[in-house]
Scaffold this motif. Sequence first.
Motif, PDB file in Angstrom:
ATOM      1  N   UNK A 186       0.826  -1.200   0.000  1.00 36.56           N
ATOM      2  CA  UNK A 186       0.000   0.000   0.000  1.00 36.56           C
ATOM      3  C   UNK A 186       0.862   1.253   0.000  1.00 36.56           C
ATOM      4  N   UNK A 187       2.022   1.155   0.606  1.00 32.79           N
ATOM      5  CA  UNK A 187       2.901   2.318   0.647  1.00 32.79           C
ATOM      6  C   UNK A 187       3.393   2.690  -0.748  1.00 32.79           C
ATOM      7  N   UNK A 188       3.301   1.707  -1.673  1.00 32.87           N
ATOM      8  CA  UNK A 188       3.790   1.960  -3.026  1.00 32.87           C
ATOM      9  C   UNK A 188       2.642   1.951  -4.042  1.00 32.87           C
ATOM     10  N   UNK A 189       1.406   2.140  -3.559  1.00 30.24           N
ATOM     11  CA  UNK A 189       0.218   2.180  -4.423  1.00 30.24           C
ATOM     12  C   UNK A 189       0.110   0.921  -5.280  1.00 30.24           C
ATOM     13  N   UNK A 190       0.353  -0.193  -4.698  1.00 31.97           N
ATOM     14  CA  UNK A 190       0.256  -1.454  -5.424  1.00 31.97           C
ATOM     15  C   UNK A 190      -0.312  -2.511  -4.489  1.00 31.97           C
ATOM     16  N   UNK A 191      -0.611  -3.677  -5.049  1.00 32.24           N
ATOM     17  CA  UNK A 191      -1.194  -4.759  -4.263  1.00 32.24           C
ATOM     18  C   UNK A 191      -0.459  -6.060  -4.581  1.00 32.24           C
ATOM     19  N   UNK A 192      -0.686  -7.067  -3.747  1.00 33.09           N
ATOM     20  CA  UNK A 192      -0.065  -8.352  -3.963  1.00 33.09           C
ATOM     21  C   UNK A 192      -0.662  -9.078  -5.156  1.00 33.09           C
ATOM     22  N   UNK A 193      -0.020 -10.194  -5.579  1.00 33.56           N
ATOM     23  CA  UNK A 193      -0.530 -10.951  -6.735  1.00 33.56           C
ATOM     24  C   UNK A 193      -1.946 -11.487  -6.529  1.00 33.56           C
ATOM     25  N   UNK A 194      -2.304 -11.865  -5.285  1.00 27.75           N
ATOM     26  CA  UNK A 194      -3.637 -12.379  -4.983  1.00 27.75           C
ATOM     27  C   UNK A 194      -4.166 -11.653  -3.752  1.00 27.75           C
ATOM     28  N   UNK A 195      -5.491 -11.515  -3.708  1.00 21.70           N
ATOM     29  CA  UNK A 195      -6.091 -10.863  -2.547  1.00 21.70           C
ATOM     30  C   UNK A 195      -6.167 -11.817  -1.366  1.00 21.70           C
TER      31      UNK A 195
END
Length: 966
Positions: free
Chosen positions: A181-190
């Motif tokens: 979240x600190x890099x405005x991105x998310x992991x490969x799967x929720x």
Amino acid sequence: MPGPNEATIFSRLRCGRNSCNRTFKSQRAKTTHIRAMHSHANYVSHISSDDSDNEIQPGDQPQVVQDDDGGELDLELDAPASPVSASDDNDPPDNPEVPATGLGRGVYTFHPHLNGQKCDAEGNFLPPGSAPDPRTTTAPGDFSPFKDATQFLLADFLYRKAEMSACDISYLMELWAFNMLKYNSFGPFSDSKQLYAAIDAISKSDVRWQAMNVGYAGDIPDDAPDWQAHSYQVVFRNPAECIKKAILDNPDFADQFDTAPYKHYASGHRRYTNFFSVNFAWRHCDRIYADNPATTGALYVPLILGSDKTTVSVATGHVEYHPLYVSVGNLQNAARRAHCNAVIPIGFLAIPKPDRKDDKDPAFRTFKKQLFHQSLTTILQSLKPAMTDPVIKHCPDGHYWRIIYDLGPYIADYPEQVMLSGIVQNWCARCQSIPEDLDGDNQSCRTRQWTNLLCEAYPSRVLWTEFGIDDDIVPFTQDFPRADIHKLIASDILHQLIKGTFKDHLVEWVGNYLVEKQGEDRANVIMDEIDKRIAAAPTFPGLRRFLQGRRFKQWTGDDSKALMKVYLSVIADFIEPQVVQCLGAFMEFCYIVRRSEIGDDDIVLLREKVAEFHEHREVFHRARVWEDFSLSRQHSLCHYPYLIAEFGAPNGLCSSITESRHISTVKKPWRQSNCYKALGQMLLINQRLDKLAAACADFAERNMLPPLHAPPPTLIPNPVPDDPERGNNEAGPVDGERVTGTVTLPNQSVEKYPRKLQELADKVNMPDLPLLARRFLYFQLNPGEEGVPDEAEYPDIVGRVHVFHSATATFYAPSDDSGLQGMRREIIRSTPSWHGGQARRDCVFLVEDEEQPGMQGMTIGRVRLFFRFKFEGTTYPCVLIDRFARVGRAPDPVSRMWKVKKDKTRGGKCVQSVEHLDSVLCAAHLLPVFGSGNLPRNFKFHMSLDAFTEFYVNKYADYHAHEIAF
């Protein structure tokens, strides 16, 4: 015993089904008639039931089994589609393409008719050298149903490699997302559900599980036992689709897939290795062509089946499963033994369990056997049309082939063989020997025709007592062409030789022999000393060690194999030579049949070893240890020479392969389930594992991922941590190009040692090291030099010296647990402290004369130091060793092993030398010649190589050692 042609009057049995008045001489003939003429009234059949929500009926909607993570598994009941016959209006090319063998040197003769000629998707044969069409039209870089390589690799790692639970996957994804979240991105799967959904969406290797309910189909009275009223669920997959998607269309097997039966000759002898090198494949191809000449150019695909019950949890009530596996004979033995999805589960058979009062009910036992055979017949039906008419299939090399299926060897232990072949317990499933004299002269083969003739001539009572035939059982092979169950039973090294003859018989007999000869009290003292000697065996890469001897309750196959490696030397001083020779003859037999390639000359040697074993085992009879040697497992030794010529090297058809498959198919999935109605969850896990493996192979073939079986790096670092008791991570298979052998040092040296040679010698307390290293360098620079030069001529080593605590030996050892190319690696150690304890200095084989055979061209050295230095730009990897000298000019006549002793000067100092690392072949295992004395109370295994002066060169340490230390 009456002969089958004698005129005998017996009462006849009436059919009675559907007012049928036919009569029969035997129950077997009656059963065969009922199965053929009254298919809806079989003794074991599909049934309908409305009293169970869990039963699946024909025509019903698929039952959905949910696991605890919300995943779903469809159990479909639709009948599998019939194969489409290939066109036969074209002939194979006049100059057929010679199959590539990749099997080594020698002369190869290929089958002239079923020689595996390539064709197009319509079945038209192609000219030799034609390139295959692209396997897929998917765009490069398309990882569907995954977004990218990262997502796929993560799913593959978490589910297939790490076997992470759903809760842990979800938690990991939460951590990942929180950090990203600190890099405005998310992991490969929720979460785990999204990961499972992506795996389920893989279309490759998507073969759904089906279910059928079976049960007793006879008249059921009101007071019938529960087993007659109960229905049993058999879960299975379409084997034709499984073979097509998991094996035939799998590019991983392109280099391990034989396309035509062949005869291999080398050094004047026929050689037997993989299944396509044997008589069975050649003979059946002759029969297929004789029955249907249109099969010319077809690809022969023999099925290898295996089944075996396994228990997943003793603590929770002996939860049992009965998986059924399939492979194909085209795959070479190395692929089947490498645990790379070459053996696939296609069914879970029912295990009927009655009330205790019905355990010995003959009717129940008959029902259980008939249920087994009826299940196999039903599961394999989708393959039957293609056993007579070829079908077109895509194969590992990317080409299409005209496939003809056939039933090949069946892998099973003895109880399963009894049920498969319809014989009586204690009789032989392959020959006509009687239980009272299994090794007698009457070892004529049982055949389907012989059995049917007897069943027509005699009643059940005579068949049971005089011929060992259970005529209530009609083997499933009766429903398939060219199949005779008596000719399909494969040898079984694990249960017949290792667990059966060695552990259950010989080890037990040795203990009883000591009691008879020494008395019980003295025998117990000797057995305790034997346990101490077993525990005192020095370390060896991959060796399972017995820290407390062999006194433990639960024996595994690996435990028995490990005990075989050290047993002969530890008992040699306590029993008479003939007992040692008996065990030696048997172990020679075991190690020869375990080889990956066996020749006609080896088969002659095997027969000699069987004769020696039979001669020497009489010592147990004379000592009143055992009276009757008519034992089914020992009798099996007589059949190995014939079965090797029929099926090839037995290590490719051993039940250890199916037992290893139990781990990934049954035991691990069971542990991943919530253990409540676990089968549905286990099926889903297996289905997902197959999909991931297929997707990985597809992406690798399209060069989107590294190959599934990538070659190892040139230098392999120390594989720590490992288990000092079981030797884990010290030895095992490795995939890479086939080479005779290489030994390499790790990338990183040990930092704590001085870099100057003299300072190093002072540090490790080896004052002769500088002189020995300089002498070594002199002869490296002057390879043809003879005599002993003056020390002043030795060059000085002034560069930096690097020290290592281990080296990695990689060598060709296909008879051991090895990779697809037969390569194996092991870690050789020389460290001042192993696992924080005492020093460990392994021994090695050093090649001194490549022209001499076996030990005559080698010597043994104990590694004192691995080091490396540079001189004038050339790097010299070296090893400092304590040398051993051979005792005598031949192996010890009793133990059959070479003896060596520490090589010492007249002053009693150990002879040392520095050798180039290239002269090291692999690790060697020395076992002390203990003598008649007892070991001290606190004696430890790490003391053995220092405390004794004379040793056996243990050629039973592994199969590679047996092939080189002769």
